[in-house]
Design a protein around this motif. Sequence first.
Motif: not given
Length: 148
Positions: A49-63
Amino acid sequence: MFRSTKTYGHEIGLSAAFRQWKAESHCRLIHGYALAVRLEFEAEELDVRNWVVDFGSLKSLKGMLEDTFDHKLLVAEDDPHRAELQRLQELGLADVVIVPATGCEKFAEMVYECVEVWLKDNGYAPRCRIAKVEVSEHGANSAIFTKD
């Protein structure tokens, strides 16, 4: 090298209390901050997708950040009053989390290590890595951890 950052600012409410029991100042007393965490990711190649990391996938990390820091009393495992502070949990007066050590420097290291595991567990590593973590008590005080 590509880099991207994700910041969980003071406004999201990572409100933690702790003490620096070895301090000779007022920091030896229990006090609190709405901590902010800034993550810096890096990769030599972007994903499809031309991303380093998908910010949308960070929910568990925020948790994980919320489970560790949000409305918690962080107690260093070597605090000589650890048992008394843990008793606050038993009394229903605090949500106590035992950590290796307290302070922004050690919190930044803790978060860095958790993010490393999270990246592996979520398929980002080895393409993507955590470059640095910054933890801020407020606008004037912060600490950065990196392995560079």
